[in-house]
Design a protein around this motif. Structure first.
Motif, PDB file in Angstrom:
ATOM      1  N   LYS A 157      66.210  15.217 -82.364  1.00 17.76           N
ATOM      2  CA  LYS A 157      65.707  16.604 -82.313  1.00 17.76           C
ATOM      3  C   LYS A 157      66.640  17.542 -83.082  1.00 17.76           C
ATOM      4  O   LYS A 157      66.307  18.683 -83.326  1.00 17.76           O
ATOM      5  N   GLU A 158      67.825  17.051 -83.435  1.00 20.79           N
ATOM      6  CA  GLU A 158      68.774  17.870 -84.184  1.00 20.79           C
ATOM      7  C   GLU A 158      68.710  17.569 -85.688  1.00 20.79           C
ATOM      8  O   GLU A 158      69.621  17.924 -86.433  1.00 20.79           O
ATOM      9  N   SER A 159      67.596  16.939 -86.137  1.00 23.56           N
ATOM     10  CA  SER A 159      67.487  16.586 -87.564  1.00 23.56           C
ATOM     11  C   SER A 159      67.584  17.827 -88.441  1.00 23.56           C
ATOM     12  O   SER A 159      68.084  17.762 -89.570  1.00 23.56           O
ATOM     13  N   VAL A 187      77.305  13.746 -89.978  1.00 21.55           N
ATOM     14  CA  VAL A 187      77.530  13.247 -88.612  1.00 21.55           C
ATOM     15  C   VAL A 187      77.689  14.447 -87.685  1.00 21.55           C
ATOM     16  O   VAL A 187      78.362  15.421 -88.026  1.00 21.55           O
ATOM     17  N   HIS A 188      77.035  14.364 -86.509  1.00 23.41           N
ATOM     18  CA  HIS A 188      77.156  15.416 -85.491  1.00 23.41           C
ATOM     19  C   HIS A 188      77.515  14.742 -84.178  1.00 23.41           C
ATOM     20  O   HIS A 188      76.877  13.765 -83.782  1.00 23.41           O
ATOM     21  N   LEU A 189      78.557  15.250 -83.517  1.00 25.27           N
ATOM     22  CA  LEU A 189      78.988  14.681 -82.233  1.00 25.27           C
ATOM     23  C   LEU A 189      79.150  15.780 -81.190  1.00 25.27           C
ATOM     24  O   LEU A 189      79.310  16.965 -81.541  1.00 25.27           O
ATOM     25  N   HIS A 190      79.131  15.365 -79.915  1.00 23.37           N
ATOM     26  CA  HIS A 190      79.516  16.257 -78.817  1.00 23.37           C
ATOM     27  C   HIS A 190      80.885  15.778 -78.321  1.00 23.37           C
ATOM     28  O   HIS A 190      81.092  15.597 -77.125  1.00 23.37           O
ATOM     29  N   SER A 191      81.803  15.520 -79.247  1.00 18.62           N
ATOM     30  CA  SER A 191      83.104  14.929 -78.916  1.00 18.62           C
ATOM     31  C   SER A 191      83.938  15.919 -78.096  1.00 18.62           C
ATOM     32  O   SER A 191      84.024  17.104 -78.417  1.00 18.62           O
ATOM     33  N   ASN A 195      80.159  26.000 -77.969  1.00 19.94           N
ATOM     34  CA  ASN A 195      79.751  25.343 -76.715  1.00 19.94           C
ATOM     35  C   ASN A 195      78.824  24.157 -76.961  1.00 19.94           C
ATOM     36  O   ASN A 195      77.900  23.900 -76.201  1.00 19.94           O
ATOM     37  N   HIS A 196      79.087  23.417 -78.062  1.00 25.96           N
ATOM     38  CA  HIS A 196      78.170  22.347 -78.441  1.00 25.96           C
ATOM     39  C   HIS A 196      78.894  21.198 -79.169  1.00 25.96           C
ATOM     40  O   HIS A 196      79.004  20.118 -78.618  1.00 25.96           O
ATOM     41  N   GLY A 197      79.435  21.432 -80.379  1.00 26.20           N
ATOM     42  CA  GLY A 197      80.142  20.352 -81.070  1.00 26.20           C
ATOM     43  C   GLY A 197      80.115  20.492 -82.581  1.00 26.20           C
ATOM     44  O   GLY A 197      79.477  21.393 -83.121  1.00 26.20           O
TER      45      GLY A 197
HETATM   46 ZN   LIG Z   1      74.180  18.368 -80.485  1.00 22.78          ZN
END
Ligand SMILES: [Zn+2]
Length: 212
Positions: free
Chosen positions: A72-74, A91-95, A158-160
């Motif tokens: 959904k984050e495409s 690349v997307h992370l919630h690290s 508040n996300h990444g």
């Molecule tokens: Zn995300």
């Protein structure tokens, strides 16, 4: 990158990041540019258990042409590619440590993390904070696109983090550097610290011009 190889590589890198707790649950997503569009990790999938055959395939217009529905984050990924012609992967992370820093009240929104190490400066550089938006809000894509015109990495409040690289290896290296620098920043918090100075940073950019 040849598509079959890219499919395997996305799954290998996803598993590696998952096993090292850079991502968890079904959070985080990866995309890679191929000849005729993009490969992307599917919605609701764990990066630890990706199936090369089920990765989403999008055409040059971002339409699904094969595999499962994309993350959904495409739109975050496509916003980065639109502004960064040399980007080969996002690349997307919630690290955890990067998210922790993204919630701090005292950070510089133009450039969140200080220049602690040379590798952070070389792989990430300046890191703008994108204001908070609810998941799926398309205004987030617009805000990311605006910042991506000048930066290969952005931090969503508040996300990444979302990071682009010339290749998947480069994007993963950069997002890992960002996460480790966030961890160092939190470790050093409140202690008198020597960061790299302007001359040292200018020298790094001369020796290693920014890529992707
Ligand atoms: Zn995300």
């Amino acid at each position: 990158m040849i598509e079959a190889k890219a499919r395997e590589f996305i799954c290998d890198m996803g598993r590696s990041m998952f096993e090292r707790r850079l991502t968890f649950g079904s959070s985080g997503n990866i995309s890679v540019r191929v000849n005729d569009g993009w490969l992307m990790t599917p919605t609701g999938s764990s990066l630890g258990r990706l199936d090369p055959a089920r990765l989403s395939k999008l055409d040059d217009h971002g339409r699904l042409v094969g595999g499962d529905d994309p993350t959904k984050e495409s739109f975050l990924h496509l916003a980065m590619y639109r502004e960064r012609a040399k980007a080969g992967a996002v690349v997307h992370l919630h690290s955890t440590h990067s998210v922790a820093v993204s919630c701090l009240d005292c950070i510089n929104h133009e450039d969140v993390l200080p220049p602690i190490t040379a590798y952070y400066v070389m792989r990430v550089g300046k890191l703008p904070l994108i204001p908070y938006y609810a998941p799926g809000d398309k205004a987030l894509g617009e805000a990311v696109g605006k910042a991506a015109a000048k930066h290969n990495a952005v931090l969503l409040a508040n996300h990444g983090p979302v990071v682009a690289g010339t290749s998947l290896s480069a994007a993963v290296d950069a997002i890992e550097e960002l996460e480790e620098t966030a961890r160092l920043y939190l470790l050093l918090h409140g202690k008198p610290t020597r960061y790299l100075n302007e001359d040292q940073i200018a020298d790094l950019y001369r020796r290693f011009p920014p890529q992707g």
